[in-house]
Design an enzyme around this catalytic site. Structure first.
Site, short mmCIF file in Angstrom:
data_model
loop_
_atom_site.label_atom_id
_atom_site.label_comp_id
_atom_site.label_asym_id
_atom_site.label_seq_id
_atom_site.Cartn_x
_atom_site.Cartn_y
_atom_site.Cartn_z
N LYS A 101 0.76 -1.05 0.12
CA LYS A 101 -0.08 0.05 0.23
C LYS A 101 0.91 1.25 -0.12
O LYS A 101 0.60 2.28 -0.77
CB LYS A 101 -0.79 0.20 1.12
CG LYS A 101 -1.84 -1.02 1.28
CD LYS A 101 -2.81 -0.76 2.52
CE LYS A 101 -2.16 -0.54 3.98
NZ LYS A 101 -1.69 -1.94 4.38
N ARG A 158 -9.12 1.43 9.18
CA ARG A 158 -8.60 0.03 9.58
C ARG A 158 -9.91 -0.80 10.27
O ARG A 158 -9.57 -2.07 10.58
CB ARG A 158 -7.62 0.14 10.56
CG ARG A 158 -6.00 0.26 10.08
CD ARG A 158 -5.39 -0.86 9.43
NE ARG A 158 -4.08 -1.21 9.79
CZ ARG A 158 -2.97 -0.53 9.60
NH1 ARG A 158 -2.90 0.68 8.89
NH2 ARG A 158 -1.92 -0.75 10.05
N ARG A 175 11.52 -6.59 4.22
CA ARG A 175 11.19 -4.98 4.14
C ARG A 175 12.25 -4.50 5.01
O ARG A 175 12.36 -4.62 6.28
CB ARG A 175 9.86 -4.82 4.68
CG ARG A 175 9.71 -3.20 4.67
CD ARG A 175 8.09 -2.85 4.68
NE ARG A 175 7.42 -3.06 5.73
CZ ARG A 175 6.19 -2.79 5.82
NH1 ARG A 175 5.35 -2.38 4.80
NH2 ARG A 175 5.32 -3.08 6.93
N ARG A 189 11.67 -2.60 10.53
CA ARG A 189 10.55 -1.93 11.76
C ARG A 189 10.46 -3.17 12.80
O ARG A 189 10.41 -4.34 12.43
CB ARG A 189 9.47 -1.77 10.95
CG ARG A 189 9.22 -0.24 10.41
CD ARG A 189 8.03 -0.15 9.64
NE ARG A 189 6.84 -0.83 9.99
CZ ARG A 189 5.73 -0.51 9.50
NH1 ARG A 189 5.37 0.14 8.22
NH2 ARG A 189 4.53 -0.95 10.13
N ARG A 212 -0.37 -8.78 13.44
CA ARG A 212 -0.84 -7.82 12.71
C ARG A 212 -1.72 -8.38 11.49
O ARG A 212 -2.76 -8.10 11.21
CB ARG A 212 0.28 -7.07 11.97
CG ARG A 212 0.88 -6.11 13.11
CD ARG A 212 2.34 -5.59 12.59
NE ARG A 212 1.99 -4.57 11.43
CZ ARG A 212 3.07 -4.52 10.43
NH1 ARG A 212 3.98 -5.17 10.54
NH2 ARG A 212 2.88 -3.55 9.62
P1 AMP Z 1 1.14 0.60 9.29
O1 AMP Z 1 2.36 1.26 8.85
O2 AMP Z 1 0.22 1.07 8.41
O3 AMP Z 1 1.52 -0.86 9.21
O4 AMP Z 1 0.60 0.78 10.57
C1 AMP Z 1 1.74 0.41 11.95
C2 AMP Z 1 0.92 0.36 13.24
O5 AMP Z 1 0.40 1.77 13.28
C3 AMP Z 1 -0.33 -0.62 13.00
O6 AMP Z 1 -0.11 -1.63 13.38
C4 AMP Z 1 -1.05 0.08 14.43
O7 AMP Z 1 -0.58 -0.30 15.56
C5 AMP Z 1 -0.99 1.76 13.96
N1 AMP Z 1 -2.02 2.31 12.95
C6 AMP Z 1 -1.76 2.59 11.64
N2 AMP Z 1 -2.87 3.18 11.26
C7 AMP Z 1 -4.01 2.80 12.17
C8 AMP Z 1 -5.14 2.88 12.39
N3 AMP Z 1 -6.10 3.42 11.01
N4 AMP Z 1 -6.20 2.40 13.26
C9 AMP Z 1 -5.21 2.03 14.10
N5 AMP Z 1 -4.06 1.85 14.33
C10 AMP Z 1 -3.41 2.26 13.17
#
Ligand code: AMP
Length: 214
Positions: free
Chosen positions: A13, A88, A127, A160, A171
């Site tokens: 994404k 989400r 990654r 990360r 996740r």
């Molecule tokens: P990502 O980089 O999009 O995979 O997000 C990393 C982490 O940020 C996720 O595992 C959540 O802990 C938090 N996070 C990101 N976006 C959201 C969202 N829309 N709602 C809740 N937690 C989020």
């Protein structure tokens, strides 16, 4: 143009959202990046959300909706936006619908990127991202020229914490239970477009470009 990209973690994404954003001069709003920055800078938001990110859990909806309201009403979103990583959950999607109505905005499309879970696990484990500019690499399919160093800016590449095996599993579970229902939600609104997320970055981008008529 107002777009949403949804899909499991590691589906690509962020990479695709960045390409579309650059091409169309609209901001990519990655809630994950915003939250990670807040944690790195130890702001009050960062301190509040750090535990959720470390565990691979979702940050509470109310907090996310406040964050998104501030972002989509800021000047930089005047010409539209691509949301990457938000919504989400169903309550987040419902909250976003309320915000869009409140500010008289409309969504154009919701793209869901689909990839088999085994490929996802492989992608997430390989990654690496730049600590300086955020550029994303894959050690197998899109490696940097010099190991551990960003081609774009010379910054240090790291894995990360939430891309480590135990957190990846969590996740993916969170995605299946809380985020996947959004596919149906947006399908019922007639906004959903499914795109195959397998293959090279370019292949996927071309598929998205074709279906969105960009
Ligand atoms: P990502 O980089 O999009 O995979 O997000 C990393 C982490 O940020 C996720 O595992 C959540 O802990 C938090 N996070 C990101 N976006 C959201 C969202 N829309 N709602 C809740 N937690 C989020």
């Amino acid at each position: 143009m107002r777009l949403i990209l949804i899909g499991p973690p590691g589906v690509g994404k962020g990479t695709q959202a960045k390409k579309i954003a650059r091409k169309h001069d609209i901001p990519q709003i990655s809630t994950g990046d915003i939250l990670r920055d807040a944690v790195a800078n130890q702001t009050s938001l960062g301190k509040e959300v750090q535990g959720y990110l470390d565990r691979g859990e979702l940050v509470p909806d109310s907090l996310m909706l406040d964050l998104i309201e501030d972002t989509i009403t800021s000047d930089r979103c005047d010409n539209g936006f691509i949301l990457d990583g938000f919504p989400r959950t169903i309550p987040q999607a419902e909250g976003l619908d309320r915000l869009l109505r409140k500010y008289d905005m409309e969504l154009n499309d919701v793209v869901v990127l689909e990839v088999d879970e085994n490929i996802i696990i492989d992608r997430l484990s390989s990654r690496r991202s730049c600590t300086n500019c955020g550029h994303i690499y894959n050690l197998k399919t899109n490696p940097p020229e010099h190991s551990g160093i960003c081609d774009q800016c010379g910054g240090e590449l790291i894995q990360r914490d939430d891309d480590k095996p135990a957190t990846i599993k969590n996740r993916l579970e969170v995605y299946r239970e809380q985020t996947k229902p959004l596919v149906n939600y947006y399908d019922q609104q007639g906004l959903l477009i499914r795109v195959d997320g397998t293959g090279s970055i370019r292949d996927v981008y071309e598929r998205i470009r074709d279906v969105l008529d960009l």
